[in-house]
Design a protein around this motif. Structure first.
Motif, PDB file in Angstrom:
ATOM      1  N   SER A   1       0.931  -1.250  -0.121  1.00  0.00           N
ATOM      2  CA  SER A   1      -0.122  -0.171   0.067  1.00  0.00           C
ATOM      3  C   SER A   1       0.752   1.229   0.016  1.00  0.00           C
ATOM      4  CB  SER A   1      -0.812   0.069   1.281  1.00  0.00           C
ATOM      5  OG  SER A   1      -0.251  -0.108   2.374  1.00  0.00           O
ATOM      6  N   LEU A   2       1.913   1.334   0.896  1.00  0.00           N
ATOM      7  CA  LEU A   2       2.844   2.324   0.778  1.00  0.00           C
ATOM      8  C   LEU A   2       3.616   2.551  -0.650  1.00  0.00           C
ATOM      9  CD1 LEU A   2       4.653   4.610   2.706  1.00  0.00           C
ATOM     10  CD2 LEU A   2       6.280   2.775   2.489  1.00  0.00           C
ATOM     11  N   LEU A   3       4.039   1.552  -1.121  1.00  0.00           N
ATOM     12  CA  LEU A   3       4.720   1.375  -2.394  1.00  0.00           C
ATOM     13  C   LEU A   3       3.770   1.814  -3.719  1.00  0.00           C
ATOM     14  CD1 LEU A   3       6.703  -1.892  -2.139  1.00  0.00           C
ATOM     15  CD2 LEU A   3       7.480   0.490  -1.835  1.00  0.00           C
ATOM     16  N   ALA A   4       2.768   1.546  -3.667  1.00  0.00           N
ATOM     17  CA  ALA A   4       1.527   1.892  -4.465  1.00  0.00           C
ATOM     18  C   ALA A   4       1.283   3.448  -4.519  1.00  0.00           C
ATOM     19  CB  ALA A   4       0.370   1.089  -4.577  1.00  0.00           C
ATOM     20  N   ALA A   5       0.964   3.916  -3.164  1.00  0.00           N
ATOM     21  CA  ALA A   5       0.800   5.211  -3.093  1.00  0.00           C
ATOM     22  C   ALA A   5       1.912   6.101  -3.356  1.00  0.00           C
ATOM     23  CB  ALA A   5       0.222   5.264  -1.592  1.00  0.00           C
ATOM     24  N   THR A   6       3.069   5.750  -3.094  1.00  0.00           N
ATOM     25  CA  THR A   6       4.175   6.554  -3.425  1.00  0.00           C
ATOM     26  C   THR A   6       4.276   6.328  -5.075  1.00  0.00           C
ATOM     27  OG1 THR A   6       5.381   5.818  -1.356  1.00  0.00           O
ATOM     28  CG2 THR A   6       6.755   6.662  -2.914  1.00  0.00           C
ATOM     29  N   ASP A   7       4.230   5.596  -5.691  1.00  0.00           N
ATOM     30  CA  ASP A   7       4.351   5.336  -7.114  1.00  0.00           C
ATOM     31  C   ASP A   7       3.313   6.377  -7.868  1.00  0.00           C
ATOM     32  OD1 ASP A   7       6.602   3.575  -7.416  1.00  0.00           O
ATOM     33  OD2 ASP A   7       5.348   1.808  -7.607  1.00  0.00           O
ATOM     34  N   LYS A   8       2.216   6.451  -7.288  1.00  0.00           N
ATOM     35  CA  LYS A   8       0.952   7.197  -7.803  1.00  0.00           C
ATOM     36  C   LYS A   8       1.559   8.891  -7.574  1.00  0.00           C
ATOM     37  CE  LYS A   8      -3.898   8.074  -7.348  1.00  0.00           C
ATOM     38  NZ  LYS A   8      -5.124   7.977  -6.590  1.00  0.00           N
ATOM     39  N   ALA A   9       1.950   9.204  -6.262  1.00  0.00           N
ATOM     40  CA  ALA A   9       2.514  10.307  -6.201  1.00  0.00           C
ATOM     41  C   ALA A   9       3.728  10.709  -6.761  1.00  0.00           C
ATOM     42  CB  ALA A   9       2.881  10.687  -4.595  1.00  0.00           C
ATOM     43  N   LEU A  10       4.652   9.884  -7.014  1.00  0.00           N
ATOM     44  CA  LEU A  10       5.865  10.147  -7.935  1.00  0.00           C
ATOM     45  C   LEU A  10       5.548  10.449  -9.398  1.00  0.00           C
ATOM     46  CD1 LEU A  10       8.655   8.337  -5.797  1.00  0.00           C
ATOM     47  CD2 LEU A  10       8.028  10.961  -5.914  1.00  0.00           C
ATOM     48  N   HIS A  11       4.630   9.531  -9.890  1.00  0.00           N
ATOM     49  CA  HIS A  11       4.035   9.580 -11.120  1.00  0.00           C
ATOM     50  C   HIS A  11       3.385  11.126 -11.425  1.00  0.00           C
ATOM     51  CE1 HIS A  11       2.713   8.477 -15.008  1.00  0.00           C
ATOM     52  NE2 HIS A  11       1.395   8.847 -14.614  1.00  0.00           N
ATOM     53  N   ALA A  12       2.562  11.381 -10.678  1.00  0.00           N
ATOM     54  CA  ALA A  12       1.983  12.694 -10.538  1.00  0.00           C
ATOM     55  C   ALA A  12       3.076  13.875 -10.701  1.00  0.00           C
ATOM     56  CB  ALA A  12       0.977  12.963  -9.725  1.00  0.00           C
ATOM     57  N   PHE A  13       3.913  13.784  -9.816  1.00  0.00           N
ATOM     58  CA  PHE A  13       5.090  14.729  -9.859  1.00  0.00           C
ATOM     59  C   PHE A  13       5.930  14.795 -11.133  1.00  0.00           C
ATOM     60  CE2 PHE A  13       9.712  15.215  -8.726  1.00  0.00           C
ATOM     61  CZ  PHE A  13       9.668  16.444  -8.432  1.00  0.00           C
ATOM     62  N   GLU A  14       6.208  13.621 -11.522  1.00  0.00           N
ATOM     63  CA  GLU A  14       6.818  13.464 -12.861  1.00  0.00           C
ATOM     64  C   GLU A  14       6.259  13.962 -14.010  1.00  0.00           C
ATOM     65  OE1 GLU A  14       7.976   9.223 -13.029  1.00  0.00           O
ATOM     66  OE2 GLU A  14       9.237   9.435 -11.384  1.00  0.00           O
ATOM     67  N   SER A  15       4.982  13.916 -14.055  1.00  0.00           N
ATOM     68  CA  SER A  15       4.223  14.044 -15.216  1.00  0.00           C
ATOM     69  C   SER A  15       4.069  15.728 -15.134  1.00  0.00           C
ATOM     70  CB  SER A  15       2.716  13.580 -15.073  1.00  0.00           C
ATOM     71  OG  SER A  15       2.690  12.113 -15.216  1.00  0.00           O
ATOM     72  N   GLU A  16       3.904  16.279 -13.733  1.00  0.00           N
ATOM     73  CA  GLU A  16       3.748  17.761 -13.908  1.00  0.00           C
ATOM     74  C   GLU A  16       5.036  18.432 -14.108  1.00  0.00           C
ATOM     75  OE1 GLU A  16       1.416  19.397 -10.566  1.00  0.00           O
ATOM     76  OE2 GLU A  16       0.749  17.250 -10.120  1.00  0.00           O
ATOM     77  N   MET A  17       6.194  17.880 -13.473  1.00  0.00           N
ATOM     78  CA  MET A  17       7.418  18.625 -14.027  1.00  0.00           C
ATOM     79  C   MET A  17       7.906  18.432 -15.346  1.00  0.00           C
ATOM     80  SD  MET A  17       8.442  19.792 -10.908  1.00  0.00           S
ATOM     81  CE  MET A  17      10.146  19.963 -11.104  1.00  0.00           C
ATOM     82  N   ASP A  18       7.464  17.347 -15.907  1.00  0.00           N
ATOM     83  CA  ASP A  18       7.997  17.258 -17.217  1.00  0.00           C
ATOM     84  C   ASP A  18       7.798  18.412 -18.068  1.00  0.00           C
ATOM     85  OD1 ASP A  18       9.385  15.663 -19.303  1.00  0.00           O
ATOM     86  OD2 ASP A  18       7.461  15.321 -20.211  1.00  0.00           O
ATOM     87  N   PRO A  19       6.523  19.131 -18.131  1.00  0.00           N
ATOM     88  CA  PRO A  19       6.298  20.191 -19.195  1.00  0.00           C
ATOM     89  C   PRO A  19       7.137  21.375 -18.710  1.00  0.00           C
ATOM     90  CG  PRO A  19       4.310  19.355 -18.183  1.00  0.00           C
ATOM     91  CD  PRO A  19       5.341  18.358 -17.843  1.00  0.00           C
ATOM     92  N   LEU A  20       7.343  21.311 -17.274  1.00  0.00           N
ATOM     93  CA  LEU A  20       8.315  22.751 -16.763  1.00  0.00           C
ATOM     94  C   LEU A  20       9.484  22.622 -17.171  1.00  0.00           C
ATOM     95  CD1 LEU A  20       6.397  22.889 -13.274  1.00  0.00           C
ATOM     96  CD2 LEU A  20       5.779  23.984 -15.441  1.00  0.00           C
TER      97      LEU A  20
END
Length: 127
Positions: free
Chosen positions: A39-58
């Motif tokens: 549960s921790l690993l999946a939630a962390t993956d989800k948060a980091l995926h969102a982070f990476e997706s938001e940072m990429d266009p910046l």
């Protein structure tokens, strides 16, 4: 792209399970699946995926936009940690979480505002 810390943690959990199955580690000496539950690993993956997706266009933008994205991931990771009774991320784990695009593309310095440090930075509002 940088390897997510959660991928490294998952690999450590898998390695420990393999050692237990092979008899090279006693079950009483195993702790990683408790330290890093799925549960921790999946939630962390989800948060980091969102982070990476938001940072990429910046990539070519100013740091002001970066810090808003960083603020959101810090808050998300703090919530994940709280959901795991404060035991999800210890000092070592917080240091492994990439909180600036330099960790994603190697071009800039790391943001010093990870985890509990973010809550104690007097010059930045991380609420």
């Amino acid at each position: 792209m940088a390897t997510r810390p959660s991928a490294r943690w998952r690999a450590r959990v898998d390695e420990e399970a393999t050692e237990i199955a092979a008899g090279t580690r006693a079950p009483r000496d195993a702790f990683l699946s408790e330290l890093f539950p799925e549960s921790l690993l999946a939630a962390t993956d989800k948060a980091l995926h969102a982070f990476e997706s938001e940072m990429d266009p910046l990539h070519d933008q100013d740091d002001g936009q970066d810090f808003e994205v960083i603020r959101r991931v810090v808050l998300a990771l703090n919530e994940i940690n709280e959901d795991h009774n404060g035991a999800g991320y210890e000092t070592e784990e917080r240091g492994a979480v990439p909180l600036h695009r330099s960790d994603l593309d190697g071009t800039r310095h790391r943001c010093p505002c990870s985890g509990s440090e973010a809550r104690h930075q007097p010059h930045r509002d991380h609420r």
